[in-house]
Motif scaffolding. Structure first.
Motif, PDB file in Angstrom:
ATOM      1  N   HIS A   8       0.791  -1.249  -0.113  1.00 16.67           N
ATOM      2  CA  HIS A   8       0.114  -0.089  -0.087  1.00 16.67           C
ATOM      3  C   HIS A   8       0.868   1.196   0.012  1.00 16.67           C
ATOM      4  O   HIS A   8       1.768   1.182   0.856  1.00 16.67           O
ATOM      5  CB  HIS A   8      -0.875  -0.038   1.347  1.00 16.67           C
ATOM      6  CG  HIS A   8      -1.836   1.312   1.294  1.00 16.67           C
ATOM      7  ND1 HIS A   8      -2.680   1.639   0.422  1.00 16.67           N
ATOM      8  CD2 HIS A   8      -1.687   2.393   2.323  1.00 16.67           C
ATOM      9  CE1 HIS A   8      -3.342   2.745   0.914  1.00 16.67           C
ATOM     10  NE2 HIS A   8      -2.690   3.248   1.774  1.00 16.67           N
ATOM     11  N   ASN A   9       0.556   2.187  -0.768  1.00 20.21           N
ATOM     12  CA  ASN A   9       1.186   3.158  -0.961  1.00 20.21           C
ATOM     13  C   ASN A   9       0.154   4.514  -0.994  1.00 20.21           C
ATOM     14  O   ASN A   9      -0.504   4.573  -1.884  1.00 20.21           O
ATOM     15  CB  ASN A   9       2.166   3.429  -2.262  1.00 20.21           C
ATOM     16  CG  ASN A   9       2.901   4.717  -2.573  1.00 20.21           C
ATOM     17  OD1 ASN A   9       2.672   5.715  -1.794  1.00 20.21           O
ATOM     18  ND2 ASN A   9       3.817   4.750  -3.339  1.00 20.21           N
ATOM     19  N   LEU A  11       0.501   7.472  -1.843  1.00 13.91           N
ATOM     20  CA  LEU A  11       0.734   8.342  -2.883  1.00 13.91           C
ATOM     21  C   LEU A  11      -0.090   8.075  -4.335  1.00 13.91           C
ATOM     22  O   LEU A  11      -0.345   8.719  -5.102  1.00 13.91           O
ATOM     23  CB  LEU A  11       2.193   8.570  -3.268  1.00 13.91           C
ATOM     24  CG  LEU A  11       2.958   9.223  -2.119  1.00 13.91           C
ATOM     25  CD1 LEU A  11       4.488   9.213  -2.783  1.00 13.91           C
ATOM     26  CD2 LEU A  11       2.511  10.714  -2.002  1.00 13.91           C
ATOM     27  N   ASP A  12      -0.431   6.663  -4.286  1.00 11.60           N
ATOM     28  CA  ASP A  12      -1.289   6.387  -5.282  1.00 11.60           C
ATOM     29  C   ASP A  12      -2.794   6.065  -5.314  1.00 11.60           C
ATOM     30  O   ASP A  12      -3.487   5.706  -6.149  1.00 11.60           O
ATOM     31  CB  ASP A  12      -0.779   4.914  -5.789  1.00 11.60           C
ATOM     32  CG  ASP A  12      -0.940   3.793  -5.106  1.00 11.60           C
ATOM     33  OD1 ASP A  12      -1.713   3.848  -4.037  1.00 11.60           O
ATOM     34  OD2 ASP A  12      -0.474   2.559  -5.375  1.00 11.60           O
ATOM     35  N   ARG A  13      -3.265   6.624  -4.255  1.00  4.59           N
ATOM     36  CA  ARG A  13      -4.666   6.574  -3.882  1.00  4.59           C
ATOM     37  C   ARG A  13      -5.032   8.087  -3.203  1.00  4.59           C
ATOM     38  O   ARG A  13      -4.250   8.500  -2.319  1.00  4.59           O
ATOM     39  CB  ARG A  13      -5.239   5.597  -2.673  1.00  4.59           C
ATOM     40  CG  ARG A  13      -4.880   4.130  -3.167  1.00  4.59           C
ATOM     41  CD  ARG A  13      -5.125   3.052  -2.261  1.00  4.59           C
ATOM     42  NE  ARG A  13      -4.970   1.782  -2.811  1.00  4.59           N
ATOM     43  CZ  ARG A  13      -3.780   1.024  -2.830  1.00  4.59           C
ATOM     44  NH1 ARG A  13      -2.531   1.847  -2.550  1.00  4.59           N
ATOM     45  NH2 ARG A  13      -3.899   0.233  -3.293  1.00  4.59           N
ATOM     46  N   GLN A  55       8.269  12.638  -6.762  1.00  8.70           N
ATOM     47  CA  GLN A  55       7.052  13.067  -6.869  1.00  8.70           C
ATOM     48  C   GLN A  55       6.288  14.160  -6.676  1.00  8.70           C
ATOM     49  O   GLN A  55       5.584  15.198  -6.972  1.00  8.70           O
ATOM     50  CB  GLN A  55       5.755  12.060  -6.646  1.00  8.70           C
ATOM     51  CG  GLN A  55       5.812  10.700  -7.394  1.00  8.70           C
ATOM     52  CD  GLN A  55       4.668   9.786  -6.913  1.00  8.70           C
ATOM     53  OE1 GLN A  55       4.485   9.360  -5.553  1.00  8.70           O
ATOM     54  NE2 GLN A  55       3.884   9.157  -7.733  1.00  8.70           N
TER      55      GLN A  55
END
Length: 75
Positions: A8-9, A11-13, A55
């Protein structure tokens, strides 16, 4: 058996936070906050966060209206 999905990250959700009344900020305030945040994370020197820092730098460059750093390197 291991899952092939990456861990789980955040930054991607997208993350939504509802906390009281809204407060609007200027672009300058956003840029100051973002700059300080990036500097603090870089000062920590956390190797695991290097992707997140990249990012954040891209977001900062986008806010400034600058081209991606990749384009700068090619010129």
């Amino acid at each position: 058996m291991r899952s092939r999905r990456p861990p789980h990250n955040t930054l991607d959700r997208p993350v939504v936070l509802h906390a009281g009344s809204r407060q609007y900020v200027s672009d300058d305030q956003v840029m100051q906050f973002l700059g300080r945040f990036i500097q603090e994370r870089e000062a920590e020197g956390d190797a695991d966060a290097s992707g997140a820092q990249a990012q954040l730098r891209r977001v900062e460059r986008n806010f400034k209206g600058l081209p991606p750093a990749v384009l700068d390197a090619q010129q």
